[in-house]
Design a protein around this motif. Sequence first.
Motif, PDB file in Angstrom:
ATOM      1  N   LEU A 234       0.830  -1.210   0.000  1.00  0.00           N
ATOM      2  CA  LEU A 234       0.000   0.000   0.000  1.00  0.00           C
ATOM      3  C   LEU A 234       0.861   1.254   0.000  1.00  0.00           C
ATOM      4  CD1 LEU A 234      -2.933   1.182   0.409  1.00  0.00           C
ATOM      5  CD2 LEU A 234      -2.423   1.137   2.862  1.00  0.00           C
ATOM      6  N   PRO A 235       0.594   2.219  -0.878  1.00  0.00           N
ATOM      7  CA  PRO A 235       1.284   3.512  -0.781  1.00  0.00           C
ATOM      8  C   PRO A 235       1.003   4.161   0.574  1.00  0.00           C
ATOM      9  CG  PRO A 235       0.128   3.325  -2.880  1.00  0.00           C
ATOM     10  CD  PRO A 235      -0.319   2.173  -2.036  1.00  0.00           C
ATOM     11  N   TYR A 236       1.989   4.857   1.099  1.00  0.00           N
ATOM     12  CA  TYR A 236       1.884   5.505   2.408  1.00  0.00           C
ATOM     13  C   TYR A 236       1.576   4.476   3.503  1.00  0.00           C
ATOM     14  CZ  TYR A 236       1.575   9.597  -0.596  1.00  0.00           C
ATOM     15  OH  TYR A 236       1.833  10.551  -1.551  1.00  0.00           O
ATOM     16  N   LEU A 237       2.220   3.323   3.368  1.00  0.00           N
ATOM     17  CA  LEU A 237       1.981   2.227   4.296  1.00  0.00           C
ATOM     18  C   LEU A 237       2.234   2.640   5.745  1.00  0.00           C
ATOM     19  CD1 LEU A 237       1.383  -0.804   4.785  1.00  0.00           C
ATOM     20  CD2 LEU A 237       3.841  -1.226   4.448  1.00  0.00           C
ATOM     21  N   GLU A 238       3.302   3.413   5.981  1.00  0.00           N
ATOM     22  CA  GLU A 238       3.616   3.837   7.355  1.00  0.00           C
ATOM     23  C   GLU A 238       2.447   4.568   7.993  1.00  0.00           C
ATOM     24  OE1 GLU A 238       7.615   4.715   5.166  1.00  0.00           O
ATOM     25  OE2 GLU A 238       5.501   4.454   4.637  1.00  0.00           O
ATOM     26  N   LEU A 239       1.800   5.436   7.215  1.00  0.00           N
ATOM     27  CA  LEU A 239       0.690   6.221   7.763  1.00  0.00           C
ATOM     28  C   LEU A 239      -0.505   5.335   8.092  1.00  0.00           C
ATOM     29  CD1 LEU A 239       0.671   9.469   5.582  1.00  0.00           C
ATOM     30  CD2 LEU A 239       1.907   8.976   7.709  1.00  0.00           C
ATOM     31  N   TYR A 240      -0.776   4.364   7.238  1.00  0.00           N
ATOM     32  CA  TYR A 240      -1.922   3.493   7.488  1.00  0.00           C
ATOM     33  C   TYR A 240      -1.681   2.599   8.699  1.00  0.00           C
ATOM     34  CZ  TYR A 240      -6.075   0.701   6.556  1.00  0.00           C
ATOM     35  OH  TYR A 240      -7.302   0.085   6.669  1.00  0.00           O
ATOM     36  N   LEU A 241      -0.473   2.066   8.826  1.00  0.00           N
ATOM     37  CA  LEU A 241      -0.169   1.220   9.985  1.00  0.00           C
ATOM     38  C   LEU A 241      -0.226   2.036  11.276  1.00  0.00           C
ATOM     39  CD1 LEU A 241       2.745  -1.016   8.650  1.00  0.00           C
ATOM     40  CD2 LEU A 241       0.283  -1.463   8.634  1.00  0.00           C
ATOM     41  N   ARG A 242       0.235   3.279  11.207  1.00  0.00           N
ATOM     42  CA  ARG A 242       0.157   4.144  12.376  1.00  0.00           C
ATOM     43  C   ARG A 242      -1.299   4.437  12.725  1.00  0.00           C
ATOM     44  NH1 ARG A 242       3.423   9.749  12.270  1.00  0.00           N
ATOM     45  NH2 ARG A 242       4.925   8.325  11.291  1.00  0.00           N
ATOM     46  N   HIS A 243      -2.121   4.630  11.695  1.00  0.00           N
ATOM     47  CA  HIS A 243      -3.546   4.862  11.939  1.00  0.00           C
ATOM     48  C   HIS A 243      -4.199   3.661  12.616  1.00  0.00           C
ATOM     49  CE1 HIS A 243      -7.808   5.396  11.358  1.00  0.00           C
ATOM     50  NE2 HIS A 243      -7.834   4.299  10.635  1.00  0.00           N
ATOM     51  N   LEU A 244      -3.883   2.460  12.172  1.00  0.00           N
ATOM     52  CA  LEU A 244      -4.477   1.263  12.776  1.00  0.00           C
ATOM     53  C   LEU A 244      -4.096   1.129  14.248  1.00  0.00           C
ATOM     54  CD1 LEU A 244      -4.007  -1.386   9.939  1.00  0.00           C
ATOM     55  CD2 LEU A 244      -6.141  -0.284  10.647  1.00  0.00           C
ATOM     56  N   LYS A 245      -2.965   1.690  14.617  1.00  0.00           N
ATOM     57  CA  LYS A 245      -2.503   1.615  16.003  1.00  0.00           C
ATOM     58  C   LYS A 245      -3.102   2.719  16.869  1.00  0.00           C
ATOM     59  CE  LYS A 245       1.745   1.333  18.752  1.00  0.00           C
ATOM     60  NZ  LYS A 245       3.242   1.308  18.695  1.00  0.00           N
ATOM     61  N   THR A 246      -3.241   3.925  16.314  1.00  0.00           N
ATOM     62  CA  THR A 246      -3.629   5.088  17.122  1.00  0.00           C
ATOM     63  C   THR A 246      -5.014   5.635  16.830  1.00  0.00           C
ATOM     64  OG1 THR A 246      -2.754   6.729  15.563  1.00  0.00           O
ATOM     65  CG2 THR A 246      -1.204   5.778  17.161  1.00  0.00           C
ATOM     66  N   GLY A 247      -5.555   5.321  15.651  1.00  0.00           N
ATOM     67  CA  GLY A 247      -6.821   5.911  15.241  1.00  0.00           C
ATOM     68  C   GLY A 247      -6.682   7.281  14.606  1.00  0.00           C
ATOM     69  N   ARG A 248      -5.500   7.852  14.633  1.00  0.00           N
ATOM     70  CA  ARG A 248      -5.279   9.179  14.059  1.00  0.00           C
ATOM     71  C   ARG A 248      -5.052   9.078  12.555  1.00  0.00           C
ATOM     72  NH1 ARG A 248      -7.557  12.044  17.902  1.00  0.00           N
ATOM     73  NH2 ARG A 248      -6.434  12.066  19.874  1.00  0.00           N
ATOM     74  N   VAL A 249      -5.371  10.168  11.840  1.00  0.00           N
ATOM     75  CA  VAL A 249      -5.082  10.244  10.406  1.00  0.00           C
ATOM     76  C   VAL A 249      -4.175  11.440  10.154  1.00  0.00           C
ATOM     77  CG1 VAL A 249      -7.201   9.091   9.699  1.00  0.00           C
ATOM     78  CG2 VAL A 249      -7.170  11.574   9.945  1.00  0.00           C
ATOM     79  N   TYR A 250      -3.506  11.414   9.022  1.00  0.00           N
ATOM     80  CA  TYR A 250      -2.466  12.403   8.747  1.00  0.00           C
ATOM     81  C   TYR A 250      -2.662  13.047   7.377  1.00  0.00           C
ATOM     82  CZ  TYR A 250      -0.771   9.614  12.580  1.00  0.00           C
ATOM     83  OH  TYR A 250      -0.693   8.955  13.789  1.00  0.00           O
ATOM     84  N   THR A 251      -3.906  13.044   6.922  1.00  0.00           N
ATOM     85  CA  THR A 251      -4.233  13.496   5.574  1.00  0.00           C
ATOM     86  C   THR A 251      -3.731  14.903   5.289  1.00  0.00           C
ATOM     87  OG1 THR A 251      -6.222  12.154   5.731  1.00  0.00           O
ATOM     88  CG2 THR A 251      -6.111  13.738   3.932  1.00  0.00           C
TER      89      THR A 251
END
Length: 276
Positions: A234-251
């Motif tokens: 997945l592109p931007y994989l780091e951001l998605y994995l971080r989202h799954l852990k914290t619930g935060r988004v970085y759009t």
Amino acid sequence: MKQVAVFSDVHGNTTAFKAMIADARANGANEYWFLGDLLMPGPGVAEIWRLLQELQPTHLIRGNWDDLVIHGIRGDIDLSRPSHVYFARLAQFVGETLPAGALEKMATWPIAKQIEVGNLKINLSHNLPNLNMGQALFPTNESEKFDQLLVNGADLAIYAHVHHQLFRYGTDERIVLNPGSVGEPFNGQLKLQADMRAQYLLLTFDDQGIADLRFRHVNYQREHERKLAIQADLPYLELYLRHLKTGRVYTHNQELIHKLNEKYHYKADCEAYRTK
């Protein structure tokens, strides 16, 4: 008796979507209403589209991320901001596996519509009736903002977009609901954000009106979703994995996204895609 599962904001999270569907079926849902934002930033594409077709929702609404998918696959997103590159690169990923004809179907979904259930007029929208983006209807806003949903004689309005489950009233006591988000529930309070279960709304109608209303929270295996994202590259994989852990988004974290664009050459990918 009509029992409706109202859901929105799946955002490419296949695992959460499957859990929500299973819960709705177990609770007797016999109809489905979808209020927009099916894909991105999660890895789910073809499987989520297949699941949506199986559900055969009675009503489908087009969200702002659905528009991003459409414009991104067509190469119509301006790349001047880091977040625009983010949308375009994710849409390019979606376009690689989205089934034939799906894009054209998404483009036909309205951003709002009025329906009737019994004697109730119900307005469905992703956000405002004429705008499927923006923060005019953030849950803590004043009641007058929500009156914008209750147009054309509606008794009840259901919208999505803000990723918060909501029951409130307009200034004249007409009802406004929000089913929350299947794939990305939000809350600014850390203790409340820790509940990242898939959200949807289960509405039961009888001949008197709304007989029952339940905001559902459904557990799903985030570790499984994490593995799907890794397997999909997945592109931007780091951001998605971080989202799954914290619930935060970085759009809209332009600085962070710019760094990732530079690291992985995402803007160059998007420019090459548009040229092709």
